[in-house]
Design an enzyme around this catalytic site. Structure first.
Site, PDB file in Angstrom:
ATOM      1  CG  HIS A  36      -0.583   9.826  -4.200  1.00 26.84           C
ATOM      2  ND1 HIS A  36      -1.007  10.153  -5.366  1.00 26.84           N
ATOM      3  CD2 HIS A  36      -0.202   8.411  -4.259  1.00 26.84           C
ATOM      4  CE1 HIS A  36      -1.196   9.094  -6.201  1.00 26.84           C
ATOM      5  NE2 HIS A  36      -1.012   7.915  -5.429  1.00 26.84           N
TER       6      HIS A  36
ATOM      7  NE  ARG B 289      -5.278   3.032  -2.603  1.00 29.76           N
ATOM      8  CZ  ARG B 289      -5.198   3.292  -3.950  1.00 29.76           C
ATOM      9  NH1 ARG B 289      -5.760   4.570  -4.361  1.00 29.76           N
ATOM     10  NH2 ARG B 289      -4.379   2.355  -4.609  1.00 29.76           N
TER      11      ARG B 289
ATOM     12  CB  SER C  98      -4.108   8.266 -10.019  1.00 26.49           C
ATOM     13  OG  SER C  98      -2.957   8.527  -8.601  1.00 26.49           O
TER      14      SER C  98
ATOM     15  CE  LYS D 228       0.523   2.161 -15.274  1.00 27.27           C
ATOM     16  NZ  LYS D 228       0.926   2.237 -13.864  1.00 27.27           N
TER      17      LYS D 228
HETATM   18  P1  ADP Z   1       1.051   2.668  -8.896  1.00 27.38           P
HETATM   19  O1  ADP Z   1       1.088   3.162 -10.389  1.00 27.38           O
HETATM   20  O2  ADP Z   1       2.150   2.016  -8.332  1.00 27.38           O
HETATM   21  O3  ADP Z   1      -0.309   1.734  -8.492  1.00 27.38           O
HETATM   22  P2  ADP Z   1       0.034   5.119  -7.664  1.00 27.38           P
HETATM   23  O4  ADP Z   1       0.427   6.394  -8.017  1.00 27.38           O
HETATM   24  O5  ADP Z   1      -1.610   4.658  -8.003  1.00 27.38           O
HETATM   25  O6  ADP Z   1       1.175   4.035  -8.011  1.00 27.38           O
HETATM   26  O7  ADP Z   1       0.097   5.143  -6.062  1.00 27.38           O
HETATM   27  C1  ADP Z   1       1.342   4.906  -5.306  1.00 27.38           C
HETATM   28  C2  ADP Z   1       1.372   4.718  -3.973  1.00 27.38           C
HETATM   29  O8  ADP Z   1       0.424   5.496  -3.126  1.00 27.38           O
HETATM   30  C3  ADP Z   1       0.574   2.971  -3.846  1.00 27.38           C
HETATM   31  O9  ADP Z   1       1.150   2.480  -2.659  1.00 27.38           O
HETATM   32  C4  ADP Z   1      -0.876   3.402  -3.309  1.00 27.38           C
HETATM   33  O10 ADP Z   1      -1.375   2.367  -2.376  1.00 27.38           O
HETATM   34  C5  ADP Z   1      -0.850   4.623  -2.612  1.00 27.38           C
HETATM   35  N1  ADP Z   1      -2.077   5.372  -2.563  1.00 27.38           N
HETATM   36  C6  ADP Z   1      -2.693   5.817  -3.733  1.00 27.38           C
HETATM   37  N2  ADP Z   1      -3.821   6.567  -3.341  1.00 27.38           N
HETATM   38  C7  ADP Z   1      -3.812   6.382  -1.987  1.00 27.38           C
HETATM   39  C8  ADP Z   1      -4.528   6.921  -0.818  1.00 27.38           C
HETATM   40  N3  ADP Z   1      -5.963   7.636  -1.197  1.00 27.38           N
HETATM   41  N4  ADP Z   1      -4.385   6.966   0.468  1.00 27.38           N
HETATM   42  C9  ADP Z   1      -3.015   6.132   0.826  1.00 27.38           C
HETATM   43  N5  ADP Z   1      -2.323   5.851  -0.140  1.00 27.38           N
HETATM   44  C10 ADP Z   1      -2.584   5.967  -1.336  1.00 27.38           C
END
Ligand code: ADP
Length: 154
Positions: A17, A90, A128, A41
């Site tokens: 992120h 990703r 995450s 959630k």
């Molecule tokens: P959500 O609950 O919407 O899935 P996340 O917190 O998992 O939210 O992710 C938010 C955003 O960050 C998403 O667009 C996801 O694709 C992006 N993201 C998560 N991990 C990575 C990473 N390792 N590299 C690039 N983008 C990421």
């Protein structure tokens, strides 16, 4: 003013992120990292804890702020005057999911464009979910976390 909203759960915020936001900084005047609250959630970390970590990571980046929201993402964007959504890609499954969400947001939102950044290869396996599994299993999540973010051992 070009404002982007980067929405997510960030449970917790990872280096993946962080990398995405840092690469987006030159593209926008302001980036709001918006933690979505979904009452259905269950989260591993409290909203206060997630907010605190992200604020710490971007303490020296005045363009980046952290906020929380409960409504539809597209409506939140209109409230804060953001015309751009920022999302990361990703792999192909991210693409399939994000494509639908982006098309919906374009319909629901008011002149709302989603900007995608492809993850850097060294972070494309960071998520995450993986971090939560490592923590639950008693492992060390620090390689996946931004510098300065330490999750106490449970
Ligand atoms: P959500 O609950 O919407 O899935 P996340 O917190 O998992 O939210 O992710 C938010 C955003 O960050 C998403 O667009 C996801 O694709 C992006 N993201 C998560 N991990 C990575 C990473 N390792 N590299 C690039 N983008 C990421």
């Amino acid at each position: 003013m070009k404002t982007a909203v980067f929405p997510g759960s960030f449970d917790p915020f990872t280096k993946g992120h962080e990398e995405l936001v840092r690469r987006a900084v030159p593209l926008f005047d302001k980036i709001i990292i918006a933690i979505g609250i979904n009452s259905q959630k269950k989260y591993l970390f409290s909203l206060a804890q997630r907010t605190e970590w992200i604020e710490k990571v971007f303490a020296n980046e005045p363009k980046v702020i952290v906020d929380t929201y409960e409504k539809l993402t597209a409506h939140y964007c209109s409230d804060v005057g953001a015309n751009y959504l920022l999302r990361g890609l990703r792999n192909a499954s991210d693409f399939d999911y994000e494509k639908t969400i982006s098309q919906l947001n374009a319909m629901v939102g008011d002149d709302l464009e989603t900007i995608f950044l492809i993850s850097e290869p060294q972070y494309s396996h960071f998520s995450s979910t993986i971090v939560r599994e490592i923590i639950k299993g008693g492992g060390d999540p620090s390689p996946f976390l931004p510098q300065g973010i330490a999750i106490p051992k449970r």
